[in-house]
Design an enzyme around this catalytic site. Structure first.
Site, mmCIF file in Angstrom:
data_model
loop_
_atom_site.group_PDB
_atom_site.id
_atom_site.type_symbol
_atom_site.label_atom_id
_atom_site.label_comp_id
_atom_site.label_asym_id
_atom_site.label_seq_id
_atom_site.Cartn_x
_atom_site.Cartn_y
_atom_site.Cartn_z
ATOM 1 N N HIS A 97 0.864 -1.176 0.000
ATOM 2 C CA HIS A 97 0.000 0.000 0.000
ATOM 3 C C HIS A 97 0.900 1.226 0.000
ATOM 4 C CE1 HIS A 97 -3.843 1.962 0.399
ATOM 5 N NE2 HIS A 97 -3.408 2.674 1.418
ATOM 6 N N LYS A 140 -10.826 5.779 -3.949
ATOM 7 C CA LYS A 140 -10.008 6.923 -3.540
ATOM 8 C C LYS A 140 -8.578 6.691 -3.993
ATOM 9 C CE LYS A 140 -8.516 8.401 0.871
ATOM 10 N NZ LYS A 140 -8.872 8.835 2.236
ATOM 11 N N LYS A 160 -4.550 7.978 -3.960
ATOM 12 C CA LYS A 160 -3.541 8.768 -3.268
ATOM 13 C C LYS A 160 -2.750 9.575 -4.293
ATOM 14 C CE LYS A 160 -4.108 7.467 1.027
ATOM 15 N NZ LYS A 160 -4.397 8.441 2.096
ATOM 16 N N ASP A 178 -6.883 11.864 -2.466
ATOM 17 C CA ASP A 178 -6.311 12.324 -1.197
ATOM 18 C C ASP A 178 -4.884 12.774 -1.468
ATOM 19 O OD1 ASP A 178 -5.540 12.824 1.370
ATOM 20 O OD2 ASP A 178 -5.903 10.794 2.130
ATOM 21 N N GLU A 235 -9.429 15.489 -0.968
ATOM 22 C CA GLU A 235 -9.086 15.416 0.452
ATOM 23 C C GLU A 235 -7.745 16.087 0.741
ATOM 24 O OE1 GLU A 235 -9.577 11.489 1.995
ATOM 25 O OE2 GLU A 235 -8.315 11.867 3.746
ATOM 26 N N ASP A 256 -8.785 16.217 6.593
ATOM 27 C CA ASP A 256 -8.288 15.039 7.313
ATOM 28 C C ASP A 256 -7.152 15.452 8.254
ATOM 29 O OD1 ASP A 256 -7.600 12.562 8.248
ATOM 30 O OD2 ASP A 256 -6.883 11.754 6.353
ATOM 31 N N LYS A 306 -11.662 9.844 12.182
ATOM 32 C CA LYS A 306 -11.041 8.543 12.475
ATOM 33 C C LYS A 306 -11.029 8.370 13.984
ATOM 34 C CE LYS A 306 -7.874 9.139 8.558
ATOM 35 N NZ LYS A 306 -6.499 9.443 8.136
ATOM 36 N N GLU A 316 -14.243 4.593 4.491
ATOM 37 C CA GLU A 316 -13.134 3.911 3.805
ATOM 38 C C GLU A 316 -12.593 2.828 4.744
ATOM 39 O OE1 GLU A 316 -9.944 6.680 3.072
ATOM 40 O OE2 GLU A 316 -9.836 7.276 5.166
HETATM 41 MN MN MN Z 1 -6.443 11.229 4.322
#
Ligand code: MN
Length: 374
Positions: free
Chosen positions: A23, A168, A170, A199, A225, A250, A274, A328
């Site tokens: 990831h 989503k 990155k 994001d 994001e 975030d 979160k 997510e």
């Molecule tokens: Mn984020």
């Protein structure tokens, strides 16, 4: 009975859970997710568990599972010993007097207290949060920083299998112009069949964001994001005002005070909440409530939690009325090993709340042994 709820032991276990595929973030990549499990045990034989976890290392917010283990064992555990598991507000206050910041470490403990308390009452954690607003939540899938064709193939596979309805991506690992071209190719390919969100993980400055983000919106990206640093609320507000699609906060949003400031400046249209970065279930409920009062929906966001932390985040996301912008909570799907006796149920693009007391899950002791860090 009251003695039964007194905490007589706090244990921490570090694990490295292997992933199905690496990831990638802008500047970090992981093949296994390190997690810290915090076990709170009572004199009456109750055990509650909470998870300390960050996305792959201390790059996001400064904490790592190693710092969390030290903070919990050395500074928080002594405060817990002898206290009742349902003494949560006072415990959180007393911990804050001794330990500033370190919200991820505090979250692991706060969740473990809720799990033990709920198990003692024979109720799910969401009952302690006021009951359910929903019983399942949509789950966005995170696509990596690979080239567009690779990412598109993965997305179409997930769509065909009915696993996810939005994705989503990155950003921030490449030059902005290349990165934008890659995302536009993905967004144009998925237009009309799936939602595409990005994001930027606070990698860009204001001018880069104002220059490039309108192109993404034009290509069909539905949400953007955290383009700029978490401290740059004014820039975030300016970017949010300039874009025809919602900006999600975030890195800028960790505490209820942050939530009030962001809402006041209209710096974001969506809150990424979160249970980990916000310090636990109670603070997450407060942030989602502030958002709801300000007309800002919340999103059940992730720090790539294993099933333990995911179950905690799910209890929150199903309890908080303001979490109307999906989730997510895909962490367990990224992991090659199922850590629970009974896996969490993902179906029809959603994660479904398990039955049962506490977090509603049971850890598999063999898996706990197998992935424990020596
Ligand atoms: Mn984020």
């Amino acid at each position: 009975m009251s003695d039964d709820l007194r905490i007589d032991r706090v244990e921490t276990v570090l694990l490295d859970i292997p992933l199905r595929r690496p990831h990638r973030f802008a500047r970090a990549s992981m093949d296994a997710q390190p997690v810290l499990y915090v076990f709170v045990r009572t004199a009456g034989g109750l055990t509650g568990v909470g998870e300390g976890v960050v996305p792959g290392g201390p790059w996001w917010g400064g904490e790592s599972v190693e710092t969390m283990q030290l903070v919990v064992e050395r500074f928080i555990a002594p405060i817990l010993l002898g206290r009742r598991v349902d003494d949560i507000h006072a415990i959180v206050r007393d911990v804050t007097d001794v330990v500033a910041a370190n919200l991820y470490a505090k979250a692991a403990v706060e969740v473990a207290l809720h799990d033990a308390w709920a198990r003692g009452l024979g109720v799910p954690v969401h009952t302690l949060l006021g009951g359910l607003a929903r019983t399942s939540i949509p789950v966005t899938w995170a696509l990596g920083t690979e080239p567009a064709p690779v990412v598109i193939e993965e997305a179409l596979g997930k769509l065909d299998a009915g696993l996810h309805r939005s994705f989503k991506l990155k950003m921030g690992a490449q030059e902005p112009a290349d990165d934008v071209a890659r995302i536009c190719a993905v967004a144009e390919k998925l237009a009309g069949v799936a939602g595409v969100r990005v994001d930027i993980n606070a990698r860009w400055d204001r001018l880069t964001a104002l220059t490039h983000l309108p192109k993404l919106a034009q290509a069909g990206v539905e949400m953007i994001e955290q383009p700029v640093h978490g401290s740059e609320i004014d820039a975030l507000a300016e970017i949010n005002a300039a874009l025809p699609v919602p900006v999600m906060a975030d890195e800028a949003l960790r505490t209820p005070s942050d939530a009030i400031r962001i809402a006041d400046r209209r710096a974001a249209d969506i809150f990424a909440v979160k249970t980990t970065k916000c310090g636990g279930l109670r603070a997450s409920m407060e942030i989602a409530a502030i958002g709801a009062a300000a007309g800002i929906p919340s999103h059940g966001a992730t720090s790539i939690e294993s099933p333990v932390g995911t179950a905690a985040s799910l209890q929150f996301a199903c309890a908080a009325p303001g979490v109307t912008w999906g989730s997510e909570l895909f962490g367990p799907l990224l992991m090659a090993e199922e850590m629970l006796v009974e896996p969490l149920r993902y179906a029809d693009g959603e994660l479904h709340l398990p039955d049962g007391p506490g977090l509603g899950i049971e850890l598999d002791p063999d898996k706990l042994r197998a992935f424990r860090r020596d």
